[in-house]
Design a protein around this motif. Structure first.
Motif, PDB file in Angstrom:
ATOM      1  N   VAL A  26       1.010  -1.242  -0.097  1.00  0.00           N
ATOM      2  CA  VAL A  26      -0.089   0.096  -0.031  1.00  0.00           C
ATOM      3  C   VAL A  26       0.851   1.446  -0.019  1.00  0.00           C
ATOM      4  O   VAL A  26       1.480   1.410   0.964  1.00  0.00           O
ATOM      5  N   GLN A  27       0.960   2.174  -1.121  1.00  0.00           N
ATOM      6  CA  GLN A  27       1.365   3.257  -1.100  1.00  0.00           C
ATOM      7  C   GLN A  27       0.738   4.452  -0.118  1.00  0.00           C
ATOM      8  O   GLN A  27      -0.361   4.371  -0.193  1.00  0.00           O
ATOM      9  N   GLY A  28       1.587   5.300   0.491  1.00  0.00           N
ATOM     10  CA  GLY A  28       0.926   6.136   1.241  1.00  0.00           C
ATOM     11  C   GLY A  28       1.774   6.925   2.199  1.00  0.00           C
ATOM     12  O   GLY A  28       3.049   6.398   2.593  1.00  0.00           O
ATOM     13  N   ASP A  29       1.608   8.327   2.488  1.00  0.00           N
ATOM     14  CA  ASP A  29       2.421   9.064   3.592  1.00  0.00           C
ATOM     15  C   ASP A  29       1.347   9.133   4.731  1.00  0.00           C
ATOM     16  O   ASP A  29       0.486   9.617   4.746  1.00  0.00           O
ATOM     17  N   VAL A  30       2.243   8.537   5.577  1.00  0.00           N
ATOM     18  CA  VAL A  30       1.459   8.651   6.991  1.00  0.00           C
ATOM     19  C   VAL A  30       1.171  10.057   7.495  1.00  0.00           C
ATOM     20  O   VAL A  30       0.429  10.071   8.448  1.00  0.00           O
TER      21      VAL A  30
ATOM     22  N   CYS B 115      -3.357   7.087   5.836  1.00  0.00           N
ATOM     23  CA  CYS B 115      -3.368   6.104   7.269  1.00  0.00           C
ATOM     24  C   CYS B 115      -4.482   5.176   7.171  1.00  0.00           C
ATOM     25  O   CYS B 115      -4.522   4.072   7.354  1.00  0.00           O
ATOM     26  N   ARG B 116      -5.796   5.729   6.686  1.00  0.00           N
ATOM     27  CA  ARG B 116      -7.131   4.868   6.739  1.00  0.00           C
ATOM     28  C   ARG B 116      -7.042   3.955   5.507  1.00  0.00           C
ATOM     29  O   ARG B 116      -7.576   2.907   5.583  1.00  0.00           O
ATOM     30  N   ARG B 117      -6.193   4.298   4.238  1.00  0.00           N
ATOM     31  CA  ARG B 117      -6.224   3.486   3.363  1.00  0.00           C
ATOM     32  C   ARG B 117      -5.311   2.257   3.692  1.00  0.00           C
ATOM     33  O   ARG B 117      -5.545   0.980   3.270  1.00  0.00           O
ATOM     34  N   ILE B 118      -4.174   2.485   4.338  1.00  0.00           N
ATOM     35  CA  ILE B 118      -3.347   1.245   4.793  1.00  0.00           C
ATOM     36  C   ILE B 118      -4.027   0.608   5.857  1.00  0.00           C
ATOM     37  O   ILE B 118      -3.711  -0.721   5.593  1.00  0.00           O
ATOM     38  N   ALA B 119      -4.752   1.095   6.716  1.00  0.00           N
ATOM     39  CA  ALA B 119      -5.715   0.177   7.911  1.00  0.00           C
ATOM     40  C   ALA B 119      -6.315  -0.544   7.010  1.00  0.00           C
ATOM     41  O   ALA B 119      -6.746  -1.644   7.352  1.00  0.00           O
ATOM     42  N   THR B 120      -7.245  -0.025   5.960  1.00  0.00           N
ATOM     43  CA  THR B 120      -8.283  -0.812   5.515  1.00  0.00           C
ATOM     44  C   THR B 120      -7.795  -1.905   4.912  1.00  0.00           C
ATOM     45  O   THR B 120      -8.463  -2.692   4.304  1.00  0.00           O
TER      46      THR B 120
END
Length: 267
Positions: free
Chosen positions: A64-68, A74-79
């Motif tokens: 999962v790409q994302g900047d915390v 963050c919600r996409r990473i957790a999802t």
């Protein structure tokens, strides 16, 4: 080796494309994790290599790409862990710095530097815990959060003043969240010293990174320049069943660096 104490665990590791994050992801997979969510901010190829190593141990890797620093990310990473129904361990490992090792040069850093470091190193960890809370609470045992802090935040040393300050804040936040989220979630932190990863080379150049490596090996009581794998075991311990009665703890994993600072010697 602790066998398969992570059997069927669902694990999330932020900043997992290289270095300590990769070592944690691979270590949990080697110990039986069913799935490892691998977050990265910009290094897609390196994240893919982490996934390859995770899958070599039989775990499912989800990238999962994302900047915390972004709450939406963050919600996409957790999802990404939602299909598995729970998160057994969240490793808040993503971090950034500004290299300004002369702490007396107050013009070497700006307010913007402070805000960027805090947005990732402190706010990012907070947002990840908030986004993952319900899935952590769904774990059959208390869900575990492990924050990657730093000896810099304990001793006021390191790559820059804002970095040390941000890691000190992360350590304090670990205590706050450990109280607030008990008994369903445990929250702990590790404080590494120098870690021999590409992170330093990218920040200060190969020559200075080698000097730092040599300096760590010469000055630490254990005479060691720690590798990511040396540190990963301690991080994983704090998420493992062996630490089920540990929360609100800050574990210094620095080859004894803190012993060189007299106020900390009696800690």
């Amino acid at each position: 080796m602790s066998g398969k104490d992570f059997q069927d665990f669902v694990v999330v590791v932020t900043g997992a494309s290289t270095g300590l994050g990769r070592a944690i992801a691979v270590e949990t997979a080697s110990r039986g994790a069913a799935a490892v969510i691998i977050n990265y901010a910009s290094s897609a190829d390196e994240a893919a290599e982490t996934a390859r190593q995770v899958e070599a141990h039989g775990a499912k890797a989800v990238i999962v790409q994302g900047d915390v620093a972004s709450d939406d990310d963050c919600r996409r990473i957790a999802t990404a862990a939602q299909p598995f129904g729970r998160i057994d361990a969240l490793f808040n490992n993503a971090g950034v710095t500004k290299f300004a090792p002369n702490h007396a040069d107050l013009d070497a850093v700006t307010a913007e530097d402070f805000l960027r470091l805090y947005s990732v190193n402190v706010v990012g960890a907070y947002q990840m815990v908030r986004a993952a809370r319900s899935l952590l609470e769904a774990a059959p045992q208390p869900g575990a959060v492990v924050n990657t802090s730093s000896i810099a935040g304990v001793a006021g040393i390191g790559s820059s003043v804002p970095y040390a300050a941000s890691k000190g804040a992360l350590t304090t936040m670990t205590l706050s969240l450990a109280r607030a989220l008990a008994p369903k979630i445990r929250v702990n932190a590790i404080c590494p010293g120098f870690i021999d990863t590409p992170w330093f080379g990218k920040g200060v150049g190969a020559e200075r990174a080698q000097k730092m490596r040599d300096g760590a090996a010469a000055s630490t009581p254990l005479k060691a320049a720690s590798t990511a794998e040396d540190i990963a075991g301690a991080a994983v311990f704090l998420a493992a069943p062996a630490s089920k009665h540990v929360t609100g703890e800050t574990l210094l994993v620095d080859a004894g660096t803190h012993l060189n600072y007299s106020p900390l010697a009696m800690r």
